[in-house]
Scaffold this motif. Sequence first.
Motif, PDB file in Angstrom:
ATOM      1  N   VAL A 176      22.847  63.608  90.336  1.00  0.00           N
ATOM      2  CA  VAL A 176      24.194  63.018  90.147  1.00  0.00           C
ATOM      3  C   VAL A 176      25.454  63.670  90.702  1.00  0.00           C
ATOM      4  O   VAL A 176      26.545  63.400  90.710  1.00  0.00           O
ATOM      5  CB  VAL A 176      24.569  63.081  88.331  1.00  0.00           C
ATOM      6  N   ASN A 200      27.794  61.684  92.729  1.00  0.00           N
ATOM      7  CA  ASN A 200      28.735  60.937  91.882  1.00  0.00           C
ATOM      8  C   ASN A 200      30.078  61.449  91.448  1.00  0.00           C
ATOM      9  O   ASN A 200      30.824  60.958  91.285  1.00  0.00           O
ATOM     10  CB  ASN A 200      28.064  60.365  90.605  1.00  0.00           C
ATOM     11  N   ALA A 228      28.624  67.180  85.515  1.00  0.00           N
ATOM     12  CA  ALA A 228      27.502  66.242  85.406  1.00  0.00           C
ATOM     13  C   ALA A 228      27.151  66.062  84.046  1.00  0.00           C
ATOM     14  O   ALA A 228      27.009  64.884  83.655  1.00  0.00           O
ATOM     15  CB  ALA A 228      26.225  66.915  86.160  1.00  0.00           C
ATOM     16  N   PHE A 272      28.453  62.280  83.468  1.00  0.00           N
ATOM     17  CA  PHE A 272      27.285  61.524  83.615  1.00  0.00           C
ATOM     18  C   PHE A 272      25.979  61.929  82.966  1.00  0.00           C
ATOM     19  O   PHE A 272      25.212  60.912  82.991  1.00  0.00           O
ATOM     20  CB  PHE A 272      26.749  61.754  85.221  1.00  0.00           C
TER      21      PHE A 272
END
Length: 665
Positions: A119, A122, A474, A478
């Motif tokens: 992640v 992202n 993170a 996410f």
Amino acid sequence: MTLNSKIPQGPLKDKWTDYKNKINLVNPANKRHIDVIVVGTGLAGGSASATLAELGYNVKTFCYQDSPRRAHSIAAQGGINAAKNYQGDGDSTYRLFYDTVKGGDYRSREANVYRLAEVSANIIDQCVAQGVPFARDYGGLLDNRSFGGVLVSRTFYAKGQTGQQLLLGAYSAMNRQIARGKIEMFNRHEMLDLVVVDGKARGIIARNLVTGEIERHAAHAVVIASGGYGNVYFLSTNAMGSNATAAWKVHKKGAYFANPCFTQIHPTCIPRSGDYQSKLTLMSESLRNDGRIWVPKSLEDAKAIRDRSKKPTELTEDQRDYFLERRYPAFGNLVPRDVASRAAKERCDAGFGVNATGEAVFLDFAASFERYGQEQAKIHNLVNPTNEKIIELGQKIVEAKYGNLFQMYEKIIDENPYETPMMIYPAVHYTMGGIWVDYNLMTTIPGCYAIGEANFSDHGANRLGASALMQGLADGYFVLPYTIGDYLADDIRTGKISSETPEFDEAEKSVKDRIDFFNNNKGTHSVDYYHKKLGKIMWDKCGMSRNEKELKEAIEEISALRKDFWQNVSVPGSDKQFNEELAKAGRVADFLELGELFAKDALEREESAGGHFREEHQTAEGEAQRRPEFQYVSAWEYKGEPKEALLHKEVLEYENIEVKERSYK
Ligand SMILES: Cc1cc2nc3c(=O)[nH]c(=O)nc-3n(C[C@H](O)[C@H](O)[C@H](O)COP(=O)(O)OP(=O)(O)OC[C@H]3O[C@@H](n4cnc5c(N)ncnc54)[C@H](O)[C@@H]3O)c2cc1C
């Protein structure tokens, strides 16, 4: 009790994707009926609050500062990692995963780390979309630099203020939700207890730090994002307010703590100058991209520099020992933090320290001034530039990269680091240990989660630079927003959680009793008196080098100090006003318990790992004999690359292990 980490089956690289495909979800209409408390507004808590609210949950967020954007994350300087491979230098999700597990001395939970690496990319997209002004190269593309323990450039940064810029991004995302009424923000509120009802976390007791009022807040789940506890050492690079109270209260209500004694000792901090200091200052690790670390080769030169009869600039190249470059040629000055810290301490213990206390090594930028200057002279077509011109051009480049750090150093030390090398020494910086969490980031109390630095999961015995911000964001943007739904899916018909229950009564009473005690105890010593004494025991006996005898002494001494505290502490002012001393008293009381757990963990952990080494077996050979399975601990120092096979063992220390009950009173 047996800990179950709930790591999904399947190959590492598919676990998170498969898990997300099958996890329970809460539909948007039902989210409106569910309340979540988030304690903390740093990068972990801020990003979690904004995302949970965006998803539709009703969020109540707490911080003890006057604004969410003053959380300690604002201090982060150097950068945030992501496996984007923008430099085309061989980076990948696997490589970030591998570096993190290796950097953590193979004590991190691999499944979590793989997910973190996945992640990471992202996060950068998310933050760029929010307008975070990451540094860009000449062509306008996002720039990267290197951090310790890796052979690629994957660190995104915003000068030396990366944390501040990322926090402004999370804060603006939060503000949107505050304006929509989806986040109710409680600034200047301190969580002082967790309320557990029928075995589930159902709320908190908080104190309004301005009025002194004690409040009850109920919710379907509680997320602890309260940061690290490095201030248990009194002197650390952490913000003065950083503390363990929220995590410790959760622990005392039944959540297990993992690896409490794993502390990151950061190699590049401004050295301590004396006994009256209350704070240490970090010089970002990013400086090791361009600074070379050295001490004099001879003890005579070291002594002459200490008594100021010689200047460091008077020493020629062959009179200097660039000890990291000498010992670790592949990584040079960018070895991981634990390795750099241990090496600096070793040199200083051997008498090569360069400041008055003998606890400092040099971080020297002279070579970079010259290297950048030569390059600039070529770019500007300067024919036969003078040496002064080259240095001037090089210094401008270094200033553009790290100007604020150089300025900070000069303000504190009163020496110009462009003219003379900086002095640095290892200091307490980050706590890898923390509240134990499973793959969902849930603690051992159902409904209570821990994210960011407050949990233990991702960094093993040592965290690589620029990976705390990555983990906090993170977790908050996410991971938690998915995994919390799995638990809350069972709560869609529960209805509002009441705060009028015996469990809330009891928690509130214990909070009030403690405050009454501090108000009424007519003791003789200030809170800081105890905090300093605790910090000294921690650093001297549970610091970088540890041995059985001193750890046992530390446990006794901390216990005695705690008894003295509860008899003789004195807290001025009243509880009906903004009273920092009162808030600090509660925090130090918790440090005095955590410190003992810390020492007990260090005592039982008969191994060298991360920034700590057990004196009884500090050589690779000694360690191998004692605990063959931990041979690779010393791989950085003695054996080159660790054994590849060890990386893939899926059953880790913290899975399905029997846990001993402990008591600290
Ligand atoms: C000087 C410095 C530089 C750093 N630089 C970097 C870097 O360049 N890159 C990197 O990756 N990492 C860096 N780190 C580490 C990183 O900054 C932290 O690990 C990270 O910011 C922690 O974020 P967090 O959200 O978990 O906690 P924090 O940012 O510490 O936030 C904690 C929050 O919890 C709240 N809180 C705590 N207790 C309570 C309570 N009882 N009641 C209510 N609220 C409470 C606080 O008010 C705050 O809002 C650095 C650390 C330091 C000290």
